[in-house]
Design a protein around this motif. Sequence first.
Motif, PDB file in Angstrom:
ATOM      1  N   ALA A  37     -13.745   8.958   5.209  1.00 20.01           N
ATOM      2  CA  ALA A  37     -13.762   7.829   5.695  1.00 20.01           C
ATOM      3  C   ALA A  37     -11.862   7.719   5.813  1.00 20.01           C
ATOM      4  N   LEU A  38     -11.958   7.969   4.248  1.00 17.51           N
ATOM      5  CA  LEU A  38     -10.397   8.694   3.658  1.00 17.51           C
ATOM      6  C   LEU A  38      -9.709   9.106   5.144  1.00 17.51           C
ATOM      7  N   ARG A  39     -10.641  10.130   5.652  1.00 13.92           N
ATOM      8  CA  ARG A  39      -9.699  11.534   6.668  1.00 13.92           C
ATOM      9  C   ARG A  39      -9.833  11.145   7.831  1.00 13.92           C
ATOM     10  N   THR A  40     -11.065  10.332   7.951  1.00 13.66           N
ATOM     11  CA  THR A  40     -10.317   9.655   9.974  1.00 13.66           C
ATOM     12  C   THR A  40      -8.917   8.533   9.920  1.00 13.66           C
ATOM     13  N   VAL A  41      -8.116   8.063   9.183  1.00 11.77           N
ATOM     14  CA  VAL A  41      -6.914   7.626   9.277  1.00 11.77           C
ATOM     15  C   VAL A  41      -6.558   8.267   8.335  1.00 11.77           C
ATOM     16  N   ASP A  42      -6.443   9.464   8.106  1.00 14.86           N
ATOM     17  CA  ASP A  42      -5.407  10.939   7.297  1.00 14.86           C
ATOM     18  C   ASP A  42      -5.041  10.053   6.047  1.00 14.86           C
ATOM     19  N   LEU A  43      -5.798   9.563   4.709  1.00 15.44           N
ATOM     20  CA  LEU A  43      -5.018   8.945   3.946  1.00 15.44           C
ATOM     21  C   LEU A  43      -5.865  10.044   3.000  1.00 15.44           C
ATOM     22  N   THR A  44      -5.011   9.570   2.042  1.00 15.74           N
ATOM     23  CA  THR A  44      -5.784  10.423   0.570  1.00 15.74           C
ATOM     24  C   THR A  44      -6.021   9.510  -0.363  1.00 15.74           C
ATOM     25  N   ARG A  45      -6.895   9.475  -0.974  1.00 17.51           N
ATOM     26  CA  ARG A  45      -7.416   8.108  -2.143  1.00 17.51           C
ATOM     27  C   ARG A  45      -6.209   7.989  -2.730  1.00 17.51           C
ATOM     28  N   ALA A  46      -5.574   7.859  -2.814  1.00 19.93           N
ATOM     29  CA  ALA A  46      -4.058   7.542  -3.796  1.00 19.93           C
ATOM     30  C   ALA A  46      -3.461   6.748  -2.697  1.00 19.93           C
ATOM     31  N   GLN A  47      -2.858   7.148  -1.162  1.00 19.25           N
ATOM     32  CA  GLN A  47      -2.731   6.545  -0.886  1.00 19.25           C
ATOM     33  C   GLN A  47      -3.073   5.445  -0.577  1.00 19.25           C
ATOM     34  N   PHE A  48      -5.047   5.607  -0.475  1.00 18.27           N
ATOM     35  CA  PHE A  48      -5.564   3.478   0.056  1.00 18.27           C
ATOM     36  C   PHE A  48      -5.560   3.198  -1.828  1.00 18.27           C
ATOM     37  N   ASP A  49      -5.643   3.863  -2.728  1.00 16.11           N
ATOM     38  CA  ASP A  49      -5.596   2.722  -3.454  1.00 16.11           C
ATOM     39  C   ASP A  49      -3.969   2.384  -3.625  1.00 16.11           C
ATOM     40  N   ILE A  50      -2.631   2.344  -3.087  1.00 13.01           N
ATOM     41  CA  ILE A  50      -1.960   1.616  -3.433  1.00 13.01           C
ATOM     42  C   ILE A  50      -1.779   0.476  -2.396  1.00 13.01           C
ATOM     43  N   LEU A  51      -2.790   0.651  -1.329  1.00 12.92           N
ATOM     44  CA  LEU A  51      -2.908   0.062   0.343  1.00 12.92           C
ATOM     45  C   LEU A  51      -3.844  -1.120  -0.514  1.00 12.92           C
ATOM     46  N   LEU A  52      -4.412  -0.872  -1.476  1.00  5.02           N
ATOM     47  CA  LEU A  52      -4.941  -1.677  -2.285  1.00  5.02           C
ATOM     48  C   LEU A  52      -4.841  -2.162  -3.148  1.00  5.02           C
ATOM     49  N   LEU A  53      -3.483  -2.509  -3.841  1.00  2.00           N
ATOM     50  CA  LEU A  53      -3.035  -2.929  -4.373  1.00  2.00           C
ATOM     51  C   LEU A  53      -2.125  -3.667  -4.371  1.00  2.00           C
ATOM     52  N   LEU A  54      -1.651  -3.571  -3.121  1.00  2.00           N
ATOM     53  CA  LEU A  54      -0.244  -4.094  -2.060  1.00  2.00           C
ATOM     54  C   LEU A  54      -1.269  -5.244  -1.726  1.00  2.00           C
ATOM     55  N   ASP A  55      -1.740  -5.927  -1.685  1.00  2.00           N
ATOM     56  CA  ASP A  55      -2.777  -6.469  -1.159  1.00  2.00           C
ATOM     57  C   ASP A  55      -2.672  -7.451  -0.071  1.00  2.00           C
ATOM     58  N   GLY A  56      -1.610  -8.592   0.062  1.00  2.00           N
ATOM     59  CA  GLY A  56      -0.675  -9.018   1.028  1.00  2.00           C
ATOM     60  C   GLY A  56      -0.057  -9.868  -0.325  1.00  2.00           C
ATOM     61  N   ARG A  57       0.332  -9.009  -1.447  1.00  2.00           N
ATOM     62  CA  ARG A  57       0.825 -10.511  -1.877  1.00  2.00           C
ATOM     63  C   ARG A  57       1.998 -10.420  -2.027  1.00  2.00           C
ATOM     64  N   LYS A  58       3.035 -10.343  -3.400  1.00  2.00           N
ATOM     65  CA  LYS A  58       4.876  -9.973  -2.931  1.00  2.00           C
ATOM     66  C   LYS A  58       5.339  -8.336  -2.984  1.00  2.00           C
ATOM     67  N   PRO A  59       6.383  -8.063  -2.437  1.00  2.00           N
ATOM     68  CA  PRO A  59       6.428  -7.246  -2.758  1.00  2.00           C
ATOM     69  C   PRO A  59       6.039  -6.399  -4.361  1.00  2.00           C
ATOM     70  N   GLN A  60       5.404  -5.106  -4.735  1.00  2.00           N
ATOM     71  CA  GLN A  60       5.247  -4.725  -5.430  1.00  2.00           C
ATOM     72  C   GLN A  60       6.848  -3.543  -6.294  1.00  2.00           C
ATOM     73  N   PRO A  61       7.250  -4.155  -7.666  1.00  2.00           N
ATOM     74  CA  PRO A  61       7.988  -2.848  -7.896  1.00  2.00           C
ATOM     75  C   PRO A  61       7.243  -1.077  -7.733  1.00  2.00           C
ATOM     76  N   MET A  62       7.926  -0.696  -7.494  1.00  2.00           N
ATOM     77  CA  MET A  62       7.305   1.285  -7.369  1.00  2.00           C
ATOM     78  C   MET A  62       7.158   1.340  -9.345  1.00  2.00           C
ATOM     79  N   ASN A  63       7.490   0.796 -10.116  1.00  2.00           N
ATOM     80  CA  ASN A  63       7.456   1.178 -11.444  1.00  2.00           C
ATOM     81  C   ASN A  63       6.083   0.521 -11.928  1.00  2.00           C
TER      82      ASN A  63
END
Length: 161
Positions: A37-63
Amino acid sequence: MCGDLPQDDGALLRDQVWELIVLLANPSLSSAVPRGALRTVDLTRAQFDILLLLDGRKPQPMNVLAESMGCDPSWMTSVVDGLESRGLVRRRSALGDRRVKVVEVSEAGAAVRTKLVNRSFGSAAKLDGLGPSELRQLHDLLSKIVVASPRGRMSHGTVHA
């Protein structure tokens, strides 16, 4: 998923509620999404993890993102670079401190996240029988549960439900 409610977008609210339900049922949501499923949208697991962490909340600091994922900040920069180049996230300087870079999910990134969740766990259409006020109430209650959960405390650092 957690955080500010959309104003009048019923479909977006429905998708956010469905993602909260799926998250609560699958605490390790990222690993529950098949690699295909990740391959169908050309995402790595780490990239999907970041999209999950950035779940509509306020912007999050990189650190904070790096800490949540247990990785080196320089590696986080390269993963976010890939997402940003595809328009799935936006990066900018934090208000009040230009040295701090914050990241937020874009509409395109939220759409990709929703697509993967729906493809892996079924559609949010299951919630179509709920009205706008019921969806808002369910969103608020599920957000509180997610924030109180071990995953919520770990990866939602500054969540405001």
